[in-house]
Write a protein that holds these residues in place. Structure first.
Motif, short mmCIF file in Angstrom:
data_model
loop_
_atom_site.label_atom_id
_atom_site.label_comp_id
_atom_site.label_asym_id
_atom_site.label_seq_id
_atom_site.Cartn_x
_atom_site.Cartn_y
_atom_site.Cartn_z
N UNK A 73 5.31 -12.52 1.52
CA UNK A 73 5.25 -12.21 2.95
C UNK A 73 4.20 -13.05 3.67
N UNK A 74 3.13 -13.43 2.97
CA UNK A 74 2.06 -14.23 3.57
C UNK A 74 2.35 -15.72 3.54
N UNK A 75 3.26 -16.15 2.70
CA UNK A 75 3.54 -17.57 2.50
C UNK A 75 4.10 -18.23 3.77
N UNK A 76 3.60 -19.40 4.06
CA UNK A 76 4.13 -20.22 5.14
C UNK A 76 4.48 -21.58 4.54
N UNK A 77 5.75 -21.94 4.64
CA UNK A 77 6.21 -23.21 4.09
C UNK A 77 6.07 -24.33 5.09
N UNK A 78 6.91 -25.30 4.95
CA UNK A 78 6.90 -26.45 5.86
C UNK A 78 7.08 -25.98 7.30
N UNK A 79 6.31 -26.54 8.17
CA UNK A 79 6.34 -26.23 9.60
C UNK A 79 6.04 -24.76 9.88
N UNK A 80 5.35 -24.08 8.96
CA UNK A 80 4.96 -22.70 9.17
C UNK A 80 6.07 -21.68 9.03
N UNK A 81 7.17 -22.07 8.39
CA UNK A 81 8.31 -21.16 8.23
C UNK A 81 8.05 -20.20 7.08
N UNK A 82 8.32 -18.93 7.30
CA UNK A 82 8.08 -17.87 6.30
C UNK A 82 9.31 -17.65 5.43
#
Length: 120
Positions: A73-82
């Protein structure tokens, strides 16, 4: 923050896999995915008290095991996508999703009865 697995979904599938003899027959009732990569998590069991889920993870390889939902739930991938939940996913058994599992996954598909302890 909106939970990845809402309470009504947990309630609907609580204890659905308790009587399953083999993990390949478990119902994978929730699909989570990272829209910015190829990571996918299929949930077979979830304890809302410890927030630990059990299921299958697919990336470069498929493997089963536990994962800690707050981490996802806390993870943000490329470009801040969850990480997101696939709202169109229909629950399926492992063998329906993966009809030809690799040999290493097949060897690891023994039943698992958990005490829901993250130290397992």
């Amino acid at each position: 923050m909106k939970p990845l697995i809402p309470q009504e979904l947990c309630d609907q599938f609580r204890d659905v896999n308790l009587e399953v003899e083999h993990c390949k027959d478990m119902l994978l009732w929730c699909k989570l995915f990272d829209p910015s990569s190829s990571w996918t998590w299929y949930v077979a069991d979830y304890d809302p008290d410890t927030k630990v889920a059990f299921g299958y993870v697919e990336w470069l390889e498929k493997e089963r095991g536990d994962f800690y939902l707050p981490e996802l739930e806390e993870y943000k991938g490329k470009m801040g996508i969850s990480i997101e939940r696939d709202i169109f996913y229909q629950p399926q058994t492992y063998t329906a999703l993966f009809p030809n599992p690799s040999a290493d996954v097949e060897q690891n598909l023994s039943p698992r009865r958990s005490s829901w302890s993250p130290q397992r």
